[in-house]
Design a protein around this motif. Structure first.
Motif, short mmCIF file in Angstrom:
data_model
loop_
_atom_site.label_atom_id
_atom_site.label_comp_id
_atom_site.label_asym_id
_atom_site.label_seq_id
_atom_site.Cartn_x
_atom_site.Cartn_y
_atom_site.Cartn_z
N GLY A 45 0.71 -1.17 -0.01
CA GLY A 45 0.08 -0.13 -0.15
C GLY A 45 1.04 1.17 0.13
O GLY A 45 0.25 2.55 -0.22
N ALA A 46 2.17 1.20 0.36
CA ALA A 46 2.83 2.32 0.26
C ALA A 46 3.12 3.03 -1.19
O ALA A 46 3.24 4.34 -1.11
CB ALA A 46 4.22 1.84 0.77
N THR A 47 3.31 2.27 -2.19
CA THR A 47 3.30 2.87 -3.35
C THR A 47 2.13 3.56 -3.61
O THR A 47 2.11 4.84 -4.18
CB THR A 47 3.51 1.71 -4.33
OG1 THR A 47 4.67 1.17 -4.12
CG2 THR A 47 3.74 2.37 -5.79
N VAL A 50 2.05 7.00 -1.47
CA VAL A 50 2.93 8.03 -2.02
C VAL A 50 2.41 8.67 -3.41
O VAL A 50 2.68 9.92 -3.22
CB VAL A 50 4.22 7.59 -2.32
CG1 VAL A 50 5.09 8.44 -3.07
CG2 VAL A 50 5.02 7.10 -1.18
N ALA A 51 1.52 7.77 -4.09
CA ALA A 51 1.13 8.38 -5.19
C ALA A 51 -0.28 9.23 -5.21
O ALA A 51 -0.76 9.97 -6.11
CB ALA A 51 0.84 7.41 -6.28
N ALA A 58 1.51 16.37 -0.58
CA ALA A 58 2.16 15.03 -0.61
C ALA A 58 1.98 14.30 0.85
O ALA A 58 2.06 14.97 1.81
CB ALA A 58 3.51 15.20 -1.02
N LEU A 59 1.56 13.08 0.84
CA LEU A 59 1.63 12.27 2.17
C LEU A 59 2.87 11.97 2.55
O LEU A 59 3.81 11.84 1.77
CB LEU A 59 0.66 10.89 1.99
CG LEU A 59 -0.63 11.21 1.69
CD1 LEU A 59 -1.45 9.79 1.55
CD2 LEU A 59 -1.32 11.94 2.43
N PRO A 60 3.32 11.84 3.72
CA PRO A 60 4.72 11.41 4.06
C PRO A 60 5.09 10.14 3.61
O PRO A 60 4.49 9.19 4.18
CB PRO A 60 4.65 11.51 5.84
CG PRO A 60 3.25 11.41 5.99
CD PRO A 60 2.36 12.01 5.02
N ASP A 61 6.23 10.07 3.11
CA ASP A 61 6.75 8.87 2.29
C ASP A 61 7.07 7.98 3.53
O ASP A 61 8.11 8.23 4.28
CB ASP A 61 8.04 9.14 1.34
CG ASP A 61 8.51 7.96 0.67
OD1 ASP A 61 8.14 6.94 1.08
OD2 ASP A 61 8.97 8.31 -0.18
#
Length: 395
Positions: A45-47, A50-51, A58-61
């Motif tokens: 879900g991290a990819t 980030v998108a 922007a959400l924190p990476d």
């Protein structure tokens, strides 16, 4: 498995790996058949997270954002946006150091429920072979146990053997916090063992918390059982190299940074590092500087990757314990060609504070009720250093 048998296996593995280091790549590759695939990237879900630019910023990476920035981000959100992130990205939120604790507990409950249901579906799928269905049944049972009322899962990642970390006590209000870093064979399937609880991270954490309450009932304490890294499996090549520890150390450092951003104990969390976990703590220790000294307790340790405690830096106070019946004492305390973990932390020249483990038996008995090590580990975690007992001098 009998301790004597375990000793022979581990020492044989160490010697075998040393020979293989000179025997060529093909032989080394064969010996590494039990090597584990380390997890160093953010969870599923991290990819997509980030998108996701639907929030207007922007959400924190998850791979790069500091815990302070994560905490500030969540503090800026209203209820509706927080709930949307929770629903869309439970694995990301549940593993994001710096996110609010209560939110992480909720996120991980969602993620664990989804993993349990997925495993149950596979277990019931008759198109799959019996072995696959048996593995799925075990995963369903392991995750279902984590959903019991009152459990506070701080992190959960279903990849591979499964990573899970749990909080015991009220972490949000704790005056003293301890983090238990386990060694080999710690994973989702071995996180909480009912038959022999002190062989599992959950059982050790509960024992430590109970001892803290007995010694200081008026002190608010919390213990984290942190299985946040891929541990060695068995006594193969991974157990005698620092490869997994080097990948685990930044993850442990991020956990501590997250605690700094979301909790307010009276002192930095005490690290209690068992077996291979002491290699992880030794690898992470040089970064623990710039603030109050962190107490770092190693027990049943094969070494910390250094020859002296001074090499770990000034940010830690090292305490070390090993009972005479622990088979780890027969492991060679040296480092040759990347094999081994350096000097014995309990040796006089290492520079650690030696801690009594009188009454403890074997490699996993340090937190058994009535042992000196259980008393001492809790006293250190509480900051009651004057109550710590030391081994009697040898005659």
């Amino acid at each position: 498995m009998q301790p004597r048998r375990v000793k022979r296996i581990l020492i044989g593995a160490f010697a075998g790996c040393a020979v293989l280091a000179d025997a060529g790549a093909a032989a080394a590759q064969a010996a590494a058949s039990n090597e584990q695939v380390a997890i160093s990237t953010p969870p599923a879900g991290a990819t997509a997270w980030v998108a996701d630019h639907s929030f207007g910023a922007a959400l924190p990476d998850p791979a790069t954002a500091g815990a302070g920035a994560v905490a500030a981000f969540f503090a800026s959100l209203d209820h509706a946006r927080t709930e949307r992130l929770l629903a869309d990205y439970p694995l990301v939120v549940g593993n994001l150091d710096g996110a609010p604790l209560a939110l992480r507990y909720r996120a991980n409950r969602i993620a664990i429920t989804a993993e349990r249901d997925r495993a149950r579906a596979r277990a019931a799928d008759r198109t799959l072979d019996a072995t696959t269905r048996a593995v799925a049944t075990a995963r369903a049972n392991d995750t279902d146990h984590l959903l019991a009322d009152g459990r506070q899962i701080l992190a959960f990642d279903p990849r591979g053997r499964g990573l899970v970390s749990e909080v015991y006590g009220d972490l949000a209000t704790a005056q003293r916090v301890a983090v238990l870093v386990p060694g080999s064979d710690a994973d989702l399937g071995h996180f909480d063992q009912a038959a022999d609880p002190l062989r599992s991270p959950a059982g050790m954490a509960r024992a430590l918390l109970a001892e803290e309450h007995a010694q200081a009932p008026g002190t608010r304490t919390a213990v984290i059982a942190w299985t946040g890294y891929v541990t060695p499996s068995g006594l193969g090549p991974d157990a005698v190299t620092s490869r997994l520890a080097e990948i685990a150390a930044p993850r442990l450092q991020r956990l501590l940074a997250g605690l700094s951003a979301t909790t307010h104990p009276d002192a930095p969390p005490t690290l209690l590092c068992h077996s291979y976990g002491s290699v992880v703590c030794g690898t992470a220790a040089p970064a623990l500087k710039g603030g109050p000294t962190t107490d770092l307790v190693v027990f049943g340790s094969p070494g910390m990757g250094v020859d002296t405690a001074a090499e770990l830096g000034s940010g830690v106070q090292v305490w070390a314990s090993r009972n005479p019946t622990d088979w780890i004492g027969n492991v060679p305390y040296l480092e040759v060609g990347g094999l081994g973990h350096g000097s014995d932390p309990t040796a006089p020249g290492f520079g650690a504070m030696d801690v009594s483990s009188a009454g403890a038996n074997g490699h996993t008995g340090y937190l058994a009720d009535g042992t000196a090590s259980r008393h001492n580990f809790a006293a250190i975690a509480l900051g009651h250093y004057g109550d710590v007992t030391h081994p009697a001098p040898e005659r």
